[in-house]
Design a protein around this motif. Structure first.
Motif, short mmCIF file in Angstrom:
data_model
loop_
_atom_site.label_atom_id
_atom_site.label_comp_id
_atom_site.label_asym_id
_atom_site.label_seq_id
_atom_site.Cartn_x
_atom_site.Cartn_y
_atom_site.Cartn_z
N LEU A 449 0.83 -1.12 -0.06
CA LEU A 449 0.15 -0.20 -0.04
C LEU A 449 0.95 1.17 0.05
O LEU A 449 1.86 1.44 0.69
N GLY A 450 0.40 2.24 -1.07
CA GLY A 450 1.22 3.33 -0.95
C GLY A 450 2.54 3.36 -1.73
O GLY A 450 3.28 4.56 -1.89
N GLU A 451 3.00 2.29 -2.02
CA GLU A 451 4.39 2.08 -2.74
C GLU A 451 4.09 1.91 -4.40
O GLU A 451 5.17 1.52 -5.00
N ASN A 452 3.09 2.47 -4.91
CA ASN A 452 2.72 2.02 -6.54
C ASN A 452 1.65 3.09 -6.97
O ASN A 452 1.04 3.58 -5.86
N PRO A 453 1.58 3.46 -7.94
CA PRO A 453 0.76 4.22 -8.56
C PRO A 453 -0.83 3.71 -8.23
O PRO A 453 -1.96 4.76 -8.57
N GLU A 454 -0.88 2.69 -8.00
CA GLU A 454 -2.39 2.08 -7.88
C GLU A 454 -3.05 2.20 -6.58
O GLU A 454 -4.06 1.63 -5.89
N SER A 455 -2.34 2.95 -5.42
CA SER A 455 -2.78 2.77 -4.10
C SER A 455 -2.18 3.99 -3.30
O SER A 455 -1.45 4.86 -3.83
N TRP A 468 1.35 8.13 1.77
CA TRP A 468 2.23 7.38 0.86
C TRP A 468 1.19 7.28 -0.30
O TRP A 468 0.16 6.87 -0.34
N HIS A 469 2.16 7.37 -1.52
CA HIS A 469 1.37 7.11 -2.79
C HIS A 469 2.67 7.22 -3.83
O HIS A 469 3.53 8.18 -3.94
#
Length: 534
Positions: A449-455, A468-469
Motif C-alpha cells: 500500500l502506498g508504494e505504487n501508482p495504484e494505491s 504514501w502514494h
C-alpha cells in the motif's frame, strides 16, 4: 426564642444546658459538648466522686479531668448575639416542650410562643414548605447546620468548632449565604445576556430552516417541471436529428435505386444485343446473314456508348454534423452539471465528521479472500487481527501472500463515501484505498500500500504518521494519538481525504472513477484494526 438575622444563629443554640443562659466563657469537652466554664466546674464539684468527671449532656465519663480550653469561636458567636437589637439575653430560656435544635428560623413565626400541641411532633415539623429539617443537620453530630468554614468550604454545626476546624475562618451561614448569593446575582446579567443571544440565534436558525424548507420545496417542484421540459426538449431534439438522418438516408437510397434500375435496363439491352450478335455469327447461310447484318449493326451502335459510361461511385452519407450537434448538447449538459456541483463543493468544507457520517457513512466489510494468512478476520467481517501463526485460508488469486494486508469487499467508482477505522488496538498500520488491479503476490512495491501508482495510504510507523502514494511519502503533524481515523472518497472530484480528531490531515488527488477498494495493512504482532459501524 431570640435570633439574629445578621448571624442566622438561633439563641438557644448558644445556651448552656446547665444554666439555660448564653454561654459565659464557653469551653468544649473532648466529647464535643460545650458548657459555661463555671457551670461545668460546679457540676463536677457537686459529684459525690470528686475524682470522676462526666458530661452533663451525653454522660460520658472521663477518668482524668480533661484540660478544657476556651472555645473562641463559640464565644465570638455569643458576643455577636448580645449585640443584636431587641434581644434580652437575660430572659432567653429554652421553651418547655420545644426542641429548638430541630426548629429553623422562619420569617413571621414566633418560635417562643410555640407550644406542644397534642398529637403534633414539633421535632418533625417542617416550617418551610419542601424543606426536610433532618437533612439540614450535621451528619457527624446531629446538630443544626449554622456555620460555614471558608478554609474547607464546608457546612458545619457548633460542635464542629472543636477538631479539624480549629483556628479556621468560620462564619455564620447567613453571612456566607448573602455573600455567595451576591456572587451568583452578579453573574445573572451576563447569563441573561448570553441566554438572550442564544435564543436569538436559535430563532434565526429556526427561521432559516423554515425558509430553506419552503424555498427548497418550491425549487424542487420547479426543477421537476423543468426536468420534464428538458426531457421533452432532448427527446424532440434527438427525434428531429433522427428524422433528418432517416430522411437523408431514404432520399439517398431512392436515388441509388433509380440508378440501379437504369443500369439494369441497360444491362438487359446489352444482353439482348449480345444474343443477337452471337446468333448472327452462328448464321452460316450467306443471304440470311446479309439480311440481318444491318439490324445487328444498329443494335451494336445503340449500346456502343455503354463502353464509355462511367458510373459515379455512390458516397456514404456523412452524419457527422448531426452527431456533432448531439455531442454539443451532451457537452452543454456536462458543463451544466459541473456548475451545479460547484456550490456543493463549497459546502463540503463546512461539513464535520458527524455530518459526513450521516450523509455519506459506509461500513466496509473485509474480504476474506484477500486476507494475508497472518490476518485473522472477525465473524462480522469488520476486524482484521494479526496473528503469530498462519490461518488456514484456501488458495485464492486475490490473496496477499507476502504483504500483511487485506482489502474490503466493497468497491466504489462513483459518488461520495465516508468510513472510519478504529486503530486503538494497533501501533503500526496502513489504511487507504487501492485499485482492484493492484498486485497481490510477492513482496515488491507493486503489492504494498502506498508504494505504487495504484494505491493511496495513511500510515503509522514508530509513533509517526505518513501519507504514501507511488513511493512518495510525506510526514504529517498529528497532535496526540487518535484512536479513530476517518476517510472520505469523492470519486467525481477525484479526492481522497484523511481525517484525524476532526482535522483534515491530508487530501490525495487522483482518478477515482475507476473501481477502488478500502484497504488495511496490519504491521504489528497482535495488532487489530476495525472498520467502524454507523
Amino acid at each position: 426564642m431570640a435570633s439574629s438575622s445578621m448571624t442566622g444563629v438561633c439563641a438557644d443554640e448558644l445556651q448552656c444546658i446547665v444554666c439555660l443562659e448564653l454561654y459565659e466563657e464557653p469551653i468544649t469537652l473532648p466529647c464535643g459538648h460545650s458548657f459555661c466554664k463555671v457551670c461545668i466546674e460546679q457540676h463536677w464539684e457537686s459529684r459525690e466522686e470528686a475524682t470522676v468527671c462526666d458530661c452533663p449532656n451525653c454522660r460520658k465519663v472521663f477518668p482524668i479531668k480533661p484540660e478544657c480550653q476556651k472555645n473562641v469561636a463559640l464565644a465570638k458567636l455569643v458576643e455577636q448575639m448580645k449585640l443584636v437589637p431587641g434581644v434580652n439575653v437575660e430572659k432567653i430560656k429554652l421553651v418547655p416542650g420545644v426542641n429548638a435544635e430541630k426548629t429553623k428560623l422562619v420569617p413571621g413565626v414566633n418560635v417562643e410562643k410555640m407550644k406542644l400541641v397534642p398529637g403534633v411532633n414539633v421535632e418533625k415539623m417542617k416550617l418551610v414548605p419542601g424543606v426536610n429539617v433532618e437533612e439540614r443537620r450535621c451528619t457527624e453530630h446531629g446538630k443544626p447546620i449554622l456555620l460555614y468554614c471558608k478554609d474547607d468550604e464546608s457546612l458545619m454545626c457548633v460542635m464542629c468548632l472543636v477538631g479539624q476546624h480549629t483556628n479556621h475562618k468560620v462564619v455564620p451561614v447567613e453571612l456566607v449565604h448573602d455573600e455567595f448569593k451576591g456572587v451568583l446575582n452578579a453573574k445573572c446579567p451576563e447569563l441573561s445576556k448570553s441566554k438572550q443571544h442564544l435564543e436569538s440565534q436559535l430563532h434565526q436558525l429556526k427561521r432559516q430552516v423554515e425558509q430553506t424548507q419552503h424555498s427548497g420545496k418550491g425549487t424542487v417542484d420547479r426543477m421537476e417541471e423543468k426536468r420534464l421540459a428538458l426531457y421533452q426538449y432532448v427527446d424532440k431534439s434527438v427525434d428531429l436529428m433522427k428524422s433528418g438522418v432517416i430522411k437523408r438516408q431514404n432520399e439517398k437510397i431512392f436515388l441509388l435505386q433509380k440508378q440501379m434500375d437504369k443500369v439494369k435496363e441497360q444491362l438487359n439491352s446489352l444482353h439482348e444485343t449480345i444474343s443477337t450478335l452471337k446468333a448472327a455469327l452462328q448464321d452460316l447461310e450467306t443471304i440470311s446473314f446479309l439480311q440481318g447484318y444491318k439490324d445487328v449493326i444498329k443494335r451494336l451502335e445503340s449500346v456502343s456508348h455503354f463502353k464509355s459510361l462511367k458510373m459515379a461511385q455512390p458516397t456514404v452519407l456523412d452524419f457527422s454534423k448531426e452527431e456533432k450537434n448531439l455531442g454539443s448538447l451532451i457537452e452543454l449538459h456536462e458543463n451544466f452539471l459541473k456548475n451545479i456541483r460547484k456550490p456543493v463543493e463549497l459546502q463540503m468544507s463546512e461539513l464535520d465528521q458527524s455530518s459526513l457520517r450521516r450523509l455519506y457513512g459506509r461500513t466496509p466489510s473485509v474480504d476474506p479472500n484477500s486476507a494475508h494468512p497472518l490476518i485473522k478476520i472477525s465473524r462480522d467481517l469488520r476486524t482484521a487481527t494479526r496473528t503469530e501463526t498462519d490461518n488456514r485460508y484456501p488458495e485464492h488469486p486475490d490473496r496477499f501472500d507476502r504483504c500483511v494486508q487485506v482489502l474490503s469487499s466493497d468497491c466504489f467508482s462513483s459518488g461520495r463515501h465516508y468510513w472510519e477505522v478504529d486503530v486503538r488496538s494497533s501501533s503500526s498500520w496502513g489504511i487507504g484505498i487501492c485499485l482492484n488491479s493492484m498486485g497481490r503476490k510477492g513482496e515488491g512495491k507493486e503489492c504494498r500500500l502506498g508504494e505504487n501508482p495504484e494505491s493511496w495510504c495513511l500510515q503509522k510507523y514508530q509513533n509517526k504518521y505518513y501519507t504514501w502514494h507511488n513511493c512518495q511519502g510525506t510526514l504529517l503533524s498529528v497532535p496526540g494519538d487518535p484512536e479513530r481515523f476517518g476517510f472520505l472518497l469523492d470519486c467525481e472530484e477525484g479526492e481522497f481525504t484523511c481525517f484525524g480528531d476532526s482535522r483534515v490531515l491530508h487530501v490525495f488527488r487522483g482518478n477515482f472513477l475507476v473501481p477502488v477498494k478500502p484497504a488495511i495493512g496490519v504491521y504489528g504482532d497482535g495488532d487489530s484494526v476495525r472498520f467502524c459501524s454507523f
